[in-house]
Design a protein around this motif. Structure first.
Motif, short mmCIF file in Angstrom:
data_model
loop_
_atom_site.label_atom_id
_atom_site.label_comp_id
_atom_site.label_asym_id
_atom_site.label_seq_id
_atom_site.Cartn_x
_atom_site.Cartn_y
_atom_site.Cartn_z
N THR A 1 31.17 -1.92 17.84
CA THR A 1 29.73 -1.63 17.84
C THR A 1 29.47 -0.37 17.05
OG1 THR A 1 29.51 -2.64 20.03
CG2 THR A 1 27.74 -1.19 19.31
N TYR B 1 21.85 6.85 13.59
CA TYR B 1 20.83 7.79 14.03
C TYR B 1 20.39 8.65 12.86
CZ TYR B 1 21.94 6.77 18.92
OH TYR B 1 22.09 6.14 20.13
N PHE C 1 17.34 7.20 17.23
CA PHE C 1 18.02 5.91 17.10
C PHE C 1 17.35 5.05 16.05
CE2 PHE C 1 20.53 2.40 18.52
CZ PHE C 1 19.71 1.29 18.62
N GLN D 1 21.39 -0.60 16.00
CA GLN D 1 22.77 -0.80 16.40
C GLN D 1 23.22 -2.18 15.96
OE1 GLN D 1 24.12 -1.77 20.64
NE2 GLN D 1 24.77 0.35 20.44
N ASN E 1 21.46 -5.34 17.15
CA ASN E 1 21.36 -5.40 18.61
C ASN E 1 20.55 -4.21 19.11
OD1 ASN E 1 21.95 -6.10 21.35
ND2 ASN E 1 23.58 -4.58 21.36
N GLY E 2 19.30 -4.18 18.75
CA GLY E 2 18.44 -3.07 19.16
C GLY E 2 18.02 -2.26 17.95
N GLY F 1 15.23 1.05 16.73
CA GLY F 1 14.27 2.08 17.08
C GLY F 1 13.01 1.95 16.26
N SER G 1 31.41 2.48 19.13
CA SER G 1 31.75 2.37 20.55
C SER G 1 32.37 1.00 20.79
CB SER G 1 30.51 2.55 21.43
OG SER G 1 29.53 1.59 21.12
N PRO H 1 31.97 -1.46 23.87
CA PRO H 1 31.51 -1.85 25.20
C PRO H 1 32.51 -2.75 25.90
CG PRO H 1 29.82 -2.19 23.55
CD PRO H 1 31.10 -1.92 22.82
N ARG I 1 27.36 -6.48 29.67
CA ARG I 1 28.01 -5.47 28.85
C ARG I 1 27.80 -4.10 29.44
NH1 ARG I 1 25.58 -5.22 23.62
NH2 ARG I 1 26.86 -3.40 23.20
N THR J 1 28.19 -0.07 28.56
CA THR J 1 28.32 0.76 27.37
C THR J 1 29.63 1.51 27.35
OG1 THR J 1 27.23 2.41 26.02
CG2 THR J 1 27.29 2.82 28.37
N GLU K 1 31.67 4.86 25.43
CA GLU K 1 31.33 6.17 24.90
C GLU K 1 31.09 6.06 23.40
OE1 GLU K 1 34.16 9.21 25.75
OE2 GLU K 1 33.48 10.48 24.09
N LEU K 2 30.07 6.77 22.93
CA LEU K 2 29.78 6.82 21.50
C LEU K 2 30.63 7.91 20.85
CD1 LEU K 2 25.91 6.50 21.27
CD2 LEU K 2 27.63 4.72 20.99
N PHE L 1 30.87 9.91 17.33
CA PHE L 1 30.05 10.17 16.16
C PHE L 1 30.89 10.63 14.98
CE2 PHE L 1 25.59 9.90 17.39
CZ PHE L 1 25.67 9.85 18.77
N GLY L 2 30.46 10.22 13.79
CA GLY L 2 30.99 10.78 12.56
C GLY L 2 30.30 12.10 12.26
#
Lengths: 120, 114
Positions: free
Chosen positions: A31, A35, A45, A48, A55-56, A58, A94, A96, A104, A106, A108-109, A111-112
């Motif tokens: 996933t 952002y 956001f 995703q 899948n979602g 903003g 992440s 899931p 599902r 979640t 942990e995210l 980040f780069g």
């Protein structure tokens, strides 16, 4: 294990141009989230991707689009760049898991370090 | 709309003093809550998270946070500040359990005074 990597790290574009940002997810993560972080603000956001499908999303216009590839890497494309698009673009991956009830849960995210886009 | 509010865009504390960064959330359902840290020119690193288990959550680097439902708060604390704690801190909330969308606060810049 490798972390989340983004490219390019910095780029400058002019208004009206198009840009593609790239993200390689952490090993084993399926996933990817994108952002936008404007200067002095918290990340917002964009969207995703999970298993190559959005899948979602903003509150961003359609000129912000993305892709996820079979190896789970991802691209963020922004068309018709505007001055307000200047920001740090963060990718997060992440993995899931399935919860006890089958939904599902979640992960942990991770980040780069981001791609800093300047639009002139 | 669901949101988080971080009180104080800038906080300065002396080295060795208590660190307290404030976060309040708005929600009609129990949320997941997170604190992230961002060092200059870097991405976000997870400090700790609340996922409806213990209300006192311990994280990395000596940080902890307490979920208080009655106050809709999730304040971040550290007993003794270190120079390396200087960074931007973000509180975030997740409501939609169909994806990993996080809603972030505007951040608090923590400065440590030698």
């Amino acid at each position: 294990e490798t972390g989340v990597t983004q490219s390019p790290t910095h780029l400058i574009k002019t208004r009206g141009q198009q840009v593609t940002l790239r993200c390689s997810s952490q090993s084993g993560h399926n996933t990817v989230s994108w952002y936008q972080q404007a200067l002095g603000q918290g990340p917002q956001f964009i969207f995703q991707y999970y298993r190559e499908e959005e899948n979602g999303r903003g509150n961003f216009p359609p000129r912000f689009s993305g892709l996820q590839f079979p190896n789970y890497s991802s691209e963020l494309n922004v068309n018709a760049l505007e001055l307000d698009d200047s920001a740090l673009y963060l990718c997060a991956s992440s993995r899931p898991t399935m919860g006890l009830a089958g939904g599902r849960v979640t992960g942990e995210l991770f980040f780069g370090e981001g791609s800093r886009l300047t639009v002139l | 709309a669901q949101s988080v509010t971080q009180l104080g865009s800038h906080v300065s504390v002396s080295e060795g003093a208590l660190v307290l960064l404030r976060c309040n959330y708005s929600s009609s359902v129990p949320p997941y809550l997170f604190w992230y840290v961002q060092y200059p020119n870097q991405g976000l690193q997870l400090l700790l998270k609340y996922t409806s288990a213990a209300t006192l959550v311990k994280g990395i680097n000596g940080f902890e946070a307490e979920f208080k439902k009655s106050e809709t708060s999730f304040h971040l604390t550290k007993p003794s500040a270190h120079m390396s704690d200087a960074a931007e801190y973000f509180c975030a909330v997740r409501y939609n359990f169909g994806n990993e969308k996080l809603t972030f606060g505007t951040g608090t810049r923590l400065t440590i005074i030698p």
